[in-house]
Design a protein around this motif. Structure first.
Motif, mmCIF file in Angstrom:
data_model
loop_
_atom_site.group_PDB
_atom_site.id
_atom_site.type_symbol
_atom_site.label_atom_id
_atom_site.label_comp_id
_atom_site.label_asym_id
_atom_site.label_seq_id
_atom_site.Cartn_x
_atom_site.Cartn_y
_atom_site.Cartn_z
ATOM 1 N N UNK A 314 54.662 17.186 90.742
ATOM 2 C CA UNK A 314 54.981 15.760 90.770
ATOM 3 C C UNK A 314 53.850 14.987 91.454
ATOM 4 N N UNK A 315 53.221 14.103 90.705
ATOM 5 C CA UNK A 315 52.127 13.294 91.242
ATOM 6 C C UNK A 315 50.751 13.901 91.060
ATOM 7 N N UNK A 316 50.685 15.147 90.619
ATOM 8 C CA UNK A 316 49.389 15.786 90.386
ATOM 9 C C UNK A 316 48.976 15.580 88.924
ATOM 10 N N UNK A 317 47.785 16.099 88.562
ATOM 11 C CA UNK A 317 47.309 16.076 87.172
ATOM 12 C C UNK A 317 47.011 14.665 86.658
ATOM 13 N N UNK A 318 46.753 13.714 87.558
ATOM 14 C CA UNK A 318 46.415 12.355 87.130
ATOM 15 C C UNK A 318 45.114 12.365 86.331
ATOM 16 N N UNK A 319 45.156 11.753 85.148
ATOM 17 C CA UNK A 319 43.974 11.599 84.297
ATOM 18 C C UNK A 319 43.854 10.134 83.889
ATOM 19 N N UNK A 320 42.625 9.698 83.694
ATOM 20 C CA UNK A 320 42.398 8.305 83.314
ATOM 21 C C UNK A 320 41.066 8.218 82.587
ATOM 22 N N UNK A 321 40.906 7.149 81.819
ATOM 23 C CA UNK A 321 39.640 6.877 81.140
ATOM 24 C C UNK A 321 38.800 5.933 81.991
ATOM 25 N N UNK A 322 37.614 6.380 82.326
ATOM 26 C CA UNK A 322 36.668 5.601 83.121
ATOM 27 C C UNK A 322 35.579 5.088 82.194
ATOM 28 N N UNK A 323 35.414 3.771 82.121
ATOM 29 C CA UNK A 323 34.413 3.228 81.200
ATOM 30 C C UNK A 323 33.181 2.743 81.957
ATOM 31 N N UNK A 324 32.043 3.020 81.352
ATOM 32 C CA UNK A 324 30.746 2.602 81.885
ATOM 33 C C UNK A 324 30.330 1.346 81.127
ATOM 34 N N UNK A 325 30.151 0.257 81.839
ATOM 35 C CA UNK A 325 29.911 -1.041 81.208
ATOM 36 C C UNK A 325 28.409 -1.341 81.221
ATOM 37 N N UNK A 326 27.788 -1.203 80.051
ATOM 38 C CA UNK A 326 26.374 -1.529 79.905
ATOM 39 C C UNK A 326 26.256 -2.944 79.335
ATOM 40 N N UNK A 327 25.409 -3.751 79.931
ATOM 41 C CA UNK A 327 25.259 -5.156 79.540
ATOM 42 C C UNK A 327 23.846 -5.386 79.025
ATOM 43 N N UNK A 328 23.752 -6.085 77.892
ATOM 44 C CA UNK A 328 22.463 -6.388 77.270
ATOM 45 C C UNK A 328 22.348 -7.892 77.037
ATOM 46 N N UNK A 329 21.286 -8.487 77.551
ATOM 47 C CA UNK A 329 20.993 -9.877 77.222
ATOM 48 C C UNK A 329 20.506 -9.942 75.781
ATOM 49 N N UNK A 330 20.888 -10.993 75.067
ATOM 50 C CA UNK A 330 20.475 -11.164 73.673
ATOM 51 C C UNK A 330 19.957 -12.584 73.464
ATOM 52 N N UNK A 331 19.275 -12.778 72.346
ATOM 53 C CA UNK A 331 18.687 -14.086 72.041
ATOM 54 C C UNK A 331 19.018 -14.475 70.600
ATOM 55 N N UNK A 332 19.120 -15.784 70.364
ATOM 56 C CA UNK A 332 19.254 -16.295 69.012
ATOM 57 C C UNK A 332 20.591 -16.022 68.350
ATOM 58 N N UNK A 333 21.639 -15.841 69.140
ATOM 59 C CA UNK A 333 22.952 -15.561 68.562
ATOM 60 C C UNK A 333 24.025 -16.051 69.532
#
Length: 566
Positions: A314-333
């Motif tokens: 009870x309370x063990x085995x916790x799993x989750x999705x961890x996301x890595x947020x990559x950010x890119x500057x863009x031009x002309x859009x």
């Protein structure tokens, strides 16, 4: 939906469902179909009449808001270089379906093959959960009465349902930069996908969402509204389950016979003739069990909680999705950053939603999705991308003022395992949530590989004219060790906690429930929510939670009938 109150002298029901979130709402609907059964649905939060719940972009105002969120935080995490994270969980009718990203995603067939193997029960194999997905589905592609082919001899209706309560629609928006990213993903070797939910979600395409005509479609609307006239269904909001009532019977067998509820400033004891069903989620359900003395004996004893049943999982085995947020500057859009950072742009956004229920206010947090392999040696897609025409430091923070996009990526099958443990014997104290992100070498390697794959996609010709420049994490970071550490600095949860009351076979000492979701060692008590997943699904977890509730409802009804004929 208006709460109905049973007679103050008769708080006895056939079923008490604790938690009116995604699973609880569906269960209440299904169990109350039998007018001879009395059902009480308990929700600690308020009604779902808060306007921002229903406007899709309103998640920005629901997450971190005590009106709709439990406001949990994780423990400082070594894998995140000591950071702790906001950990949203829905606290209102509809639960997390009232504040989540609205993405409809079942996972992969192999996920359910794994569940069947871990439980020893083929009922959890893909072919046998597919009918449970379809049972409540109302897919827009089948609206016209046509059944489009999907390849070979199969039709769309082989995989999807129509006419159920759970509405699935396409998104009501279009962004040039997202189209370009999709084409770049194809150039990088990721195929196009026409359906993420057919058992193999590898590919790139737009997420389908739980919306109806531009409004969020939560489980309160879907499953409670149709049941509002059933006199045998009673719903209590602002009703917190304090503890379970456990009695010992013949041969020392323990049975759950009721719930003590904090409501309106007083304790109310509710008795149950049939079952108590915990649907409080992967955080709430193990907390309730531990507070009642059901859990790891050492943990309970440290907090002065009498041990009712030593159940170490009870309370063990916790799993989750961890996301890595990559950010890119863009031009002309065009991106949302520039559109939403001007008064004219904000007015245009508001007008478009008011007139057509479309545009940025109808957006889910992520619009374009992709499922890919982190390296050629992977036998299946083990990464999920959430791509957005915007950038910010964190949800709830202001958008950046420069044109930019975010390409977030998560490891679908992390090997890191965490825990949810009570801090004290007081139910008012939030539990200690310790996901232990990136705690295995495998997860750290996949984190580094996924950042490299993002860079590969962004470097393709389809995006060249927009001149993307990596802003975060930054091109100066190249080695596995640097990228894994960077992941710890910039990654965030995408709110998919599962596994803390896992189901398993009889020989699994850490299994909390059996394959019928009955709590081991306690009669009359089940857990029906994302906590029962033995391993996390390869995608967003709301749709699998509904499937679990659909299957559980059939099991509960069938077993009750069998007892009645015994």
């Amino acid at each position: 939906m208006r709460s109905r109150v049973s007679s103050p002298t008769n708080h006895t029901f056939d079923y008490v469902v604790v938690g009116a979130g995604s699973a609880g709402c569906l269960l209440a609907n299904r169990l109350s179909r039998d007018p001879s059964k009395r059902i009480l649905l308990l929700e600690a939060g308020k009604n779902d009449n808060y306007p921002w719940i229903h406007i899709p972009v309103g998640y920005l105002y629901c997450i971190g808001n005590p009106r709709t969120d439990w406001l949990y935080k994780t423990e400082p995490d070594a894998g995140l270089n000591g950071r702790s994270l906001r950990y949203p969980r829905g606290k209102t009718l509809g639960g997390c379906s009232s504040i989540n990203g609205m993405i409809y995603m079942r996972g992969q067939a192999r996920d359910y093959a794994n569940w069947a193997a871990q439980t020893g029960d083929d009922a959890w194999a893909w072919a046998n959960v597919l009918p449970d997905f379809k049972a409540h589905e109302d897919h827009y592609r089948l609206d016209a009465g046509e059944d489009p082919p999907t390849g070979g001899n199969s039709r769309f209706s082989d995989m999807h349902g129509h006419g159920g309560e759970w509405r699935i629609e396409k998104q009501r928006l279009s962004w040039e930069i997202l189209e370009a990213f999709a084409e770049a993903a194809v150039e990088a070797g990721i195929p196009r996908s026409i359906d993420f939910n057919s058992g193999d979600n590898e590919g790139v395409g737009y997420f389908e969402v739980n919306q109806k005509s531009g409004w969020r479609w939560n489980t309160s609307k879907a499953f409670l509204r149709p049941a509002r006239n059933r006199t045998n269904l009673v719903i209590w909001t602002e009703a917190q389950a304090e503890r379970l009532l456990i009695e010992s019977g013949p041969q020392g067998r323990k049975r759950c016979v009721g719930v003590v509820v904090q409501r309106g400033g007083r304790e109310v004891t509710v008795r149950v003739d049939g079952e108590v069903i915990l649907s409080a989620g992967a955080i709430g359900s193990p907390q309730i069990l531990q507070l009642c003395g059901i859990g790891p004996a050492g943990l309970l004893q440290r907090h002065g909680i009498p041990v009712e049943l030593n159940l170490p999982g009870v309370g063990e085995n916790l799993q989750d999705h961890l996301q890595i947020r990559a950010v890119f500057k863009v031009s002309g859009v065009k991106t949302l950053n520039t559109l939403a950072n001007s008064l004219f742009g904000k007015a245009k956004i508001g007008l478009e939603y008011a007139l057509r229920r479309s545009g940025p206010m109808s957006m889910s947090p992520s619009q374009l999705g992709a499922f890919a392999r982190s390296d050629k040696g992977q036998p299946y897609a083990n990464l999920e991308y959430h791509v957005q025409p915007l950038s910010l430091d964190a949800f709830g923070e202001p958008l950046h003022t420069v044109p930019a996009i975010t390409a977030s990526v998560c490891n679908l099958n992390p090997t890191s395992r965490g825990s949810v443990r009570v801090r004290s014997k007081r139910g008012s104290d939030a539990p200690a949530i310790a996901p232990n992100y990136l705690s295995t070498a495998e997860d750290r390697q996949i984190a580094a590989d996924s950042i490299r794959q993002i860079r590969t996609i962004v470097s393709q010709p389809a995006l060249a004219k927009y001149k993307p420049v990596e802003w975060k994490p930054g091109v100066e970071f190249q080695s596995d060790a640097e990228l894994a550490k960077l992941a710890g600095d910039i990654a965030n949860t995408i709110f998919h906690p599962v596994g803390t009351t896992k189901m398993g076979h009889d020989g699994d000492a850490m299994a909390v429930v059996d394959s019928h979701l009955r709590v081991r060692g306690i009669q009359g008590l089940r857990v029906v929510d994302a906590g029962i997943m033995p391993s996390i699904t390869s995608g967003n977890t709301n749709a699998p939670t509904l499937m679990i509730a659909e299957k559980a409802a059939r099991l509960i009804i069938r077993e009750a009938r069998a007892r009645g004929h015994a």
